[in-house]
Scaffold this active site. Structure first.
Site, short mmCIF file in Angstrom:
data_model
loop_
_atom_site.label_atom_id
_atom_site.label_comp_id
_atom_site.label_asym_id
_atom_site.label_seq_id
_atom_site.Cartn_x
_atom_site.Cartn_y
_atom_site.Cartn_z
N GLY A 213 -11.24 -10.23 -0.18
CA GLY A 213 -10.80 -8.79 -0.41
C GLY A 213 -9.45 -8.70 -1.41
N ASP B 271 -16.88 -15.57 1.52
CA ASP B 271 -17.08 -14.26 2.10
C ASP B 271 -18.67 -14.02 2.30
N ASN C 110 -11.33 -7.69 6.71
CA ASN C 110 -10.84 -6.55 7.12
C ASN C 110 -10.66 -6.10 8.67
N GLU D 70 0.55 -10.72 5.59
CA GLU D 70 0.63 -10.44 4.03
C GLU D 70 1.43 -9.08 3.78
N LEU E 146 1.88 -7.98 0.47
CA LEU E 146 1.86 -7.53 -0.88
C LEU E 146 1.12 -6.11 -0.71
N ALA E 147 1.58 -5.41 -2.05
CA ALA E 147 1.40 -3.73 -2.14
C ALA E 147 0.11 -3.92 -3.27
N LYS F 200 4.76 -7.25 11.19
CA LYS F 200 3.77 -6.80 10.11
C LYS F 200 3.45 -5.37 10.51
N ALA G 147 5.36 -3.27 12.46
CA ALA G 147 6.58 -2.29 12.35
C ALA G 147 6.91 -2.08 10.85
N PHE H 125 1.18 9.37 1.85
CA PHE H 125 0.54 8.03 1.92
C PHE H 125 -0.74 7.93 2.01
N CYS I 231 -4.18 0.67 4.46
CA CYS I 231 -3.32 -0.10 5.82
C CYS I 231 -2.17 1.14 6.54
N ARG J 176 2.99 14.86 -7.63
CA ARG J 176 3.72 13.67 -7.99
C ARG J 176 5.09 13.80 -8.67
P1 NAD Z 1 -10.96 -6.15 2.08
O1 NAD Z 1 -11.99 -5.20 2.98
O2 NAD Z 1 -10.63 -5.85 0.51
O3 NAD Z 1 -11.74 -7.54 2.28
C1 NAD Z 1 -11.98 -7.99 3.34
C2 NAD Z 1 -13.21 -8.98 3.12
O4 NAD Z 1 -13.74 -9.63 4.52
C3 NAD Z 1 -14.35 -8.22 2.77
O5 NAD Z 1 -15.01 -8.76 1.56
C4 NAD Z 1 -15.72 -8.58 3.77
O6 NAD Z 1 -16.85 -8.76 3.37
C5 NAD Z 1 -15.11 -9.79 4.23
N1 NAD Z 1 -15.57 -10.17 5.69
C6 NAD Z 1 -15.60 -9.28 6.74
N2 NAD Z 1 -16.25 -9.98 7.72
C7 NAD Z 1 -16.40 -11.38 7.48
C8 NAD Z 1 -16.87 -12.45 7.99
N3 NAD Z 1 -17.26 -12.40 9.30
N4 NAD Z 1 -17.10 -13.54 7.23
C9 NAD Z 1 -16.79 -13.60 6.02
N5 NAD Z 1 -16.06 -12.53 5.28
C10 NAD Z 1 -16.06 -11.54 6.13
O7 NAD Z 1 -9.77 -6.05 3.04
P2 NAD Z 1 -8.25 -6.30 2.56
O8 NAD Z 1 -7.62 -5.11 1.95
O9 NAD Z 1 -8.16 -7.71 1.73
O10 NAD Z 1 -7.70 -6.59 3.98
C11 NAD Z 1 -7.63 -7.88 4.78
C12 NAD Z 1 -6.68 -7.82 5.91
O11 NAD Z 1 -5.43 -7.56 5.25
C13 NAD Z 1 -6.52 -6.41 6.69
O12 NAD Z 1 -6.22 -6.70 8.00
C14 NAD Z 1 -5.49 -5.61 5.86
O13 NAD Z 1 -4.87 -4.74 7.11
C15 NAD Z 1 -4.37 -6.67 5.69
N6 NAD Z 1 -3.57 -6.46 4.45
C16 NAD Z 1 -4.16 -5.54 3.41
C17 NAD Z 1 -3.36 -5.32 2.33
C18 NAD Z 1 -3.65 -4.62 1.08
O14 NAD Z 1 -2.89 -4.38 0.20
N7 NAD Z 1 -5.12 -4.24 1.14
C19 NAD Z 1 -2.03 -5.80 2.38
C20 NAD Z 1 -1.69 -6.55 3.59
C21 NAD Z 1 -2.19 -6.85 4.67
C1 UGA Z 2 1.76 -1.06 1.64
C2 UGA Z 2 2.98 -1.78 1.69
O1 UGA Z 2 3.64 -1.46 0.63
C3 UGA Z 2 2.82 -3.63 1.66
O2 UGA Z 2 3.90 -3.91 2.05
C4 UGA Z 2 1.81 -3.71 2.88
O3 UGA Z 2 1.61 -5.10 2.59
C5 UGA Z 2 0.56 -2.97 2.60
O4 UGA Z 2 0.69 -1.70 2.71
C6 UGA Z 2 -0.50 -3.29 3.54
O5 UGA Z 2 -0.11 -3.75 4.71
O6 UGA Z 2 -1.89 -2.92 3.26
P1 UGA Z 2 0.01 -0.45 -0.36
O7 UGA Z 2 -0.66 0.37 0.73
O8 UGA Z 2 -0.55 -1.41 -1.34
O9 UGA Z 2 1.19 -1.40 0.32
O10 UGA Z 2 0.81 0.42 -1.46
P2 UGA Z 2 2.43 1.43 -1.19
O11 UGA Z 2 2.93 1.03 -2.54
O12 UGA Z 2 3.05 0.93 -0.03
O13 UGA Z 2 1.89 2.77 -1.22
C7 UGA Z 2 1.25 3.44 -0.01
C8 UGA Z 2 1.23 4.79 -0.33
O14 UGA Z 2 2.49 5.57 -0.23
C9 UGA Z 2 0.77 5.36 -1.66
O15 UGA Z 2 -0.25 6.26 -1.30
C10 UGA Z 2 1.88 5.68 -2.45
O16 UGA Z 2 1.55 6.76 -3.40
C11 UGA Z 2 2.63 6.29 -1.23
N1 UGA Z 2 3.96 6.08 -1.65
C12 UGA Z 2 4.68 4.92 -1.66
C13 UGA Z 2 4.83 7.43 -1.75
O17 UGA Z 2 4.26 8.43 -1.41
N2 UGA Z 2 6.13 7.28 -1.82
C14 UGA Z 2 6.93 6.19 -1.95
O18 UGA Z 2 8.21 6.03 -2.39
C15 UGA Z 2 6.26 4.99 -1.79
#
Ligand code: NAD
Ligand code: UGA
Length: 481
Positions: free
Chosen positions: A17, A40, A97, A171, A173-174, A226, A228, A278, A282, A454
Site C-alpha cells: 500500500g 499483497d 491496513n 512509520e 511518513l506523510a 506512533k 501518540a 484533518f 490515519c 484553505r
Molecule cells: P493500504 O490500504 O494502502 O495498504 C494495505 C495493503 O495491505 C493493501 O494493498 C491490502 O490489499 C494489503 N493486505 C491486507 N491484508 C493482507 C494480507 N493478509 N496479505 C497480504 N496483503 C494484505 O494501507 P497503508 O496506507 O499502506 O497503511 C498500512 C499501515 O500503515 C496502516 O496500519 C496505517 O495506519 C499505517 N500508516 C499509514 C501511513 C499512510 O500515510 N498511509 C503512514 C504511516 C503509517
Molecule cells: C500523517 C502524519 O503527518 C504522518 O507522520 C503519519 O505517518 C501519517 O499521518 C500516518 O500515520 O498515516 P498524512 O495523513 O499523510 O500523515 O498527512 P498530513 O500531512 O499529516 O496531513 C493530514 C491532514 O491534516 C490533511 O488533511 C492536511 O490537510 C491536514 N493538515 C495538516 C492541516 O489541516 N493543517 C496542517 O497544518 C497540517
C-alpha cells in the site's frame, strides 16, 4: 542462539500500500545487497506496481517513479506470491491496513486487526528458520503480544527450527512527501526485546539514516509513540481550527495568529495551518483507537480529552458546510457549486477521510449540483466515495427538475466554474493559487461566492473584481455577519 545470527539477504513486506510500496522502494535503493519482495493479496494492486508505465503506479508520490526505475526487477519485486516470499525471507515487514472496526465490540473505535492476524497466521505457517517480524502497520499498544502468541503456535508441519523475534518499527511518513520523509526521517523508532534483532534492523537503516536519529525503545513504548505522535499532530490542527472560528467572529486573522503562535520555539510553526479539518487514512482512526484503549484501561478522562480532537474536526467540516448554505441565501438546491480539490491534502491522490467527502455529501443532501475538480483524483475514485449519490457525465445531463443532489467530474477549473453560483476550495493544490479570477468571473452566475477553506487564494484579486469572498479564519472579508 547462534543459529539465529544469520545474515539478512532477503526481506519481504506484506502489504503493497501507501506505506509498504514506498518504504520498501527506499530500502531497496539504499541497500542494493538486499533482495526485497513486496507482496499483497490484491492482484490489481500488484499489477499496477508492475506496470511499465510508471504513471500508473497505485500510489502517487513525487520521486517514487525514479526510485522504481533504479530498483524494480533488480532488487525490488512486487508479487502476489505471499507464501514463497515468507518462506524465503529472514525479515518480514507487516504493512497491511488496520482500519477501524465496523461492527461488534469496539465498533467505530477499535482497530480491526483481521488483516494483521491473517498474515501473522500465514507467516507462522510458512516461515522457515529464524525470522524477524517487523510491525510497520500502526497498531494498538500490545499487539506485538498477539503476534507473538500466534507465531509461537507454529502452525504447520515443518516447524522444528522455526523461531521468531518481533520488533515494532512504526512509520512516520506523510503522504505527498513520503520519499523525502523516508530518505531523511526525523527519527526511526525501533522497539523490541531482543537486542540482536534490533541491531539487525538498525543496520539496514544505518545505510542512509544517521545513528543519532535511530531511537531504540521497548516494544510498548514504540507502539504507543506512533499513536501518540499522530494524536499530537491532529491535536494541533484541531487547536488552530478552533481558533479559526474565533478569528471569524472577532476580526482576527488565523494566518496571522498562527504565525504569531508558531514563532514561539517551544510551540513551533508546523501543523498550525487551519483548514477544513484533518483527513487521511490515519489521524482519525489512530485517535479513536487511542480513545478506545484509554477507556479499556479505565482512563475515561484521558479518552474524553482525545475524543475532543476528533469532535472539533467534525465540527469544523459541518461549520464550513453550514456557512456555504447560509451565504447562498440558505438554499443550495439546484445551485451549481464547484468543489476544487477532493484529495485530503495536496500532493496525493488519496481521498481517504477527505473533508471534501463529508462536505460534498452534506451539500448533495441539500440538493446542490456539484462540479468536482481535482488534478490527481480520478472520477472513478470519487464515484466510490460518493456512492449512493447521483452522478451525471457532464453539465448537459444534469436534470434539476427532481430537486435531487447530483455531481459531475470537471476536467479543469474553468469547466467546473461555468454557471456556478459558488466555488469552494477544499484542497490546497498549487494550481488553485494562481487561478485567473478575471477570466473565471465571466463564467460564474452572479451574485457569486468564493469559499476559501484553505486560505490559499489571492484574496485581494478576488475582491477587486467584485466577487464575494469567504476565507476560513478571517474576520475580514464577508465573514463577519
Ligand atoms: P493500504 O490500504 O494502502 O495498504 C494495505 C495493503 O495491505 C493493501 O494493498 C491490502 O490489499 C494489503 N493486505 C491486507 N491484508 C493482507 C494480507 N493478509 N496479505 C497480504 N496483503 C494484505 O494501507 P497503508 O496506507 O499502506 O497503511 C498500512 C499501515 O500503515 C496502516 O496500519 C496505517 O495506519 C499505517 N500508516 C499509514 C501511513 C499512510 O500515510 N498511509 C503512514 C504511516 C503509517
Ligand atoms: C500523517 C502524519 O503527518 C504522518 O507522520 C503519519 O505517518 C501519517 O499521518 C500516518 O500515520 O498515516 P498524512 O495523513 O499523510 O500523515 O498527512 P498530513 O500531512 O499529516 O496531513 C493530514 C491532514 O491534516 C490533511 O488533511 C492536511 O490537510 C491536514 N493538515 C495538516 C492541516 O489541516 N493543517 C496542517 O497544518 C497540517
Amino acid at each position: 542462539m547462534s543459529h539465529i545470527k544469520q545474515k539478512i539477504k532477503k526481506i519481504c513486506c506484506i502489504g503493497a500500500g501507501y506505506v509498504g510500496g514506498p518504504t520498501m522502494a527506499v530500502i531497496a535503493l539504499n541497500c542494493p545487497e538486499l533482495e526485497i519482495h513486496v507482496v499483497d493479496i490484491s492482484e490489481e494492486r500488484i499489477e499496477k506496481w508492475n506496470s511499465k508505465d510508471l504513471s500508473k503506479l497505485p500510489v502517487y508520490e513525487r520521486g517514487l517513479d525514479k526510485i522504481l526505475e533504479k530498483t524494480r526487477g533488480i532488487n525490488l519485486f512486487f508479487s502476489t506470491n505471499i507464501d514463497l516470499a515468507i518462506e524465503q525471507s529472514q525479515m518480514i515487514f507487516i504493512s497491511v491496513n488496520t482500519p477501524v472496526k465496523k461492527s461488534g465490540i469496539g465498533a467505530g473505535q477499535m482497530s480491526d486487526l483481521r488483516y494483521v492476524e491473517a498474515c501473522t497466521r500465514r507467516i507462522s505457517e510458512k516461515a522457515k528458520g529464524h525470522t524477524i517480524i517487523v510491525e510497520k502497520s500502526t497498531l494498538p499498544v500490545r499487539t506485538a503480544q498477539t503476534i507473538k502468541s500466534i507465531l509461537s503456535s507454529k502452525i504447520g508441519s515443518n516447524n522444528k527450527d522455526k523461531t521468531f523475534s518481533v520488533l515494532s518499527n512504526p512509520e512516520f511518513l506523510a503522504e505527498g512527501t513520503a520519499i523525502n520523509d523516508l530518505q531523511n526521517p526525523d527519527r526511526v523508532l525501533i522497539g523490541g526485546e531482543d537486542n540482536y534483532s534490533i541491531s539487525v534492523l538498525e543496520k539496514i537503516y544505518l545505510n542512509w539514516v544517521p545513528s543519532n536519529k535511530i531511537i531504540k525503545t521497548n516494544l510498548w513504548s514504540s507502539e504507543l509513540s506512533k499513536l501518540a505522535s499522530n494524536a499530537f499532530l491532529a491535536q494541533r490542527i484541531s487547536s488552530i481550527n478552533s481558533i479559526s472560528a474565533f478569528c471569524e467572529v472577532s476580526g482576527a486573522d488565523v494566518a496571522e495568529v498562527s504565525k504569531a503562535i508558531g514563532k514561539d520555539q517551544r510551540i513551533g510553526a508546523e501543523f498550525l495551518k487551519s483548514g477544513p479539518g484533518f483527513g487521511g487514512s490515519c489521524f482519525k482512526k489512530d485517535i479513536l483507537n487511542l480513545v478506545y484503549l484509554c477507556n479499556y484501561f479505565g482512563l475515561k478522562e484521558v479518552g474524553d480529552y482525545w475524543q475532543g480532537v476528533v469532535n472539533i474536526n467534525e465540527w469544523q467540516q459541518d461549520r464550513i458546510y453550514k456557512i456555504i448554505v447560509d451565504k447562498l441565501f440558505g438554499n443550495v438546491s439546484c445551485k451549481q457549486i464547484a468543489i476544487l480539490g477532493f484529495s485530503f491534502k495536496s500532493g496525493t491522490n488519496d481521498t481517504r477521510e477527505s473533508p471534501s467527502i463529508s462536505i460534498s455529501k452534506k451539500l448533495l443532501s441539500e440538493g446542490a449540483f456539484l462540479k468536482i475538480h481535482d488534478p490527481k483524483v480520478k472520477a472513478s475514485q470519487i464515484l466510490k466515495d460518493l456512492d449512493g449519490y447521483n452522478f451525471v457525465e457532464d453539465d448537459m445531463d444534469y436534470d434539476n427538475s427532481n430537486n435531487q443532489g447530483s455531481w459531475t467530474f470537471s476536467k479543469d477549473v474553468l469547466t467546473a466554474s461555468k454557471n456556478a453560483d459558488a466555488i469552494v476550495v477544499l484542497t490546497e493544490w498549487e494550481e488553485y493559487k494562481t487561478i485567473n479570477w478575471e477570466e473565471i468571473s465571466l463564467y460564474l452566475r452572479k451574485p457569486s461566492w468564493i469559499f476559501d477553506a484553505r486560505g490559499v487564494l489571492d484574496s485581494s484579486r478576488i475582491e477587486r473584481i467584485g466577487l464575494n469572498l469567504w476565507r476560513l479564519g478571517s474576520g475580514n472579508f464577508n465573514n463577519l455577519s
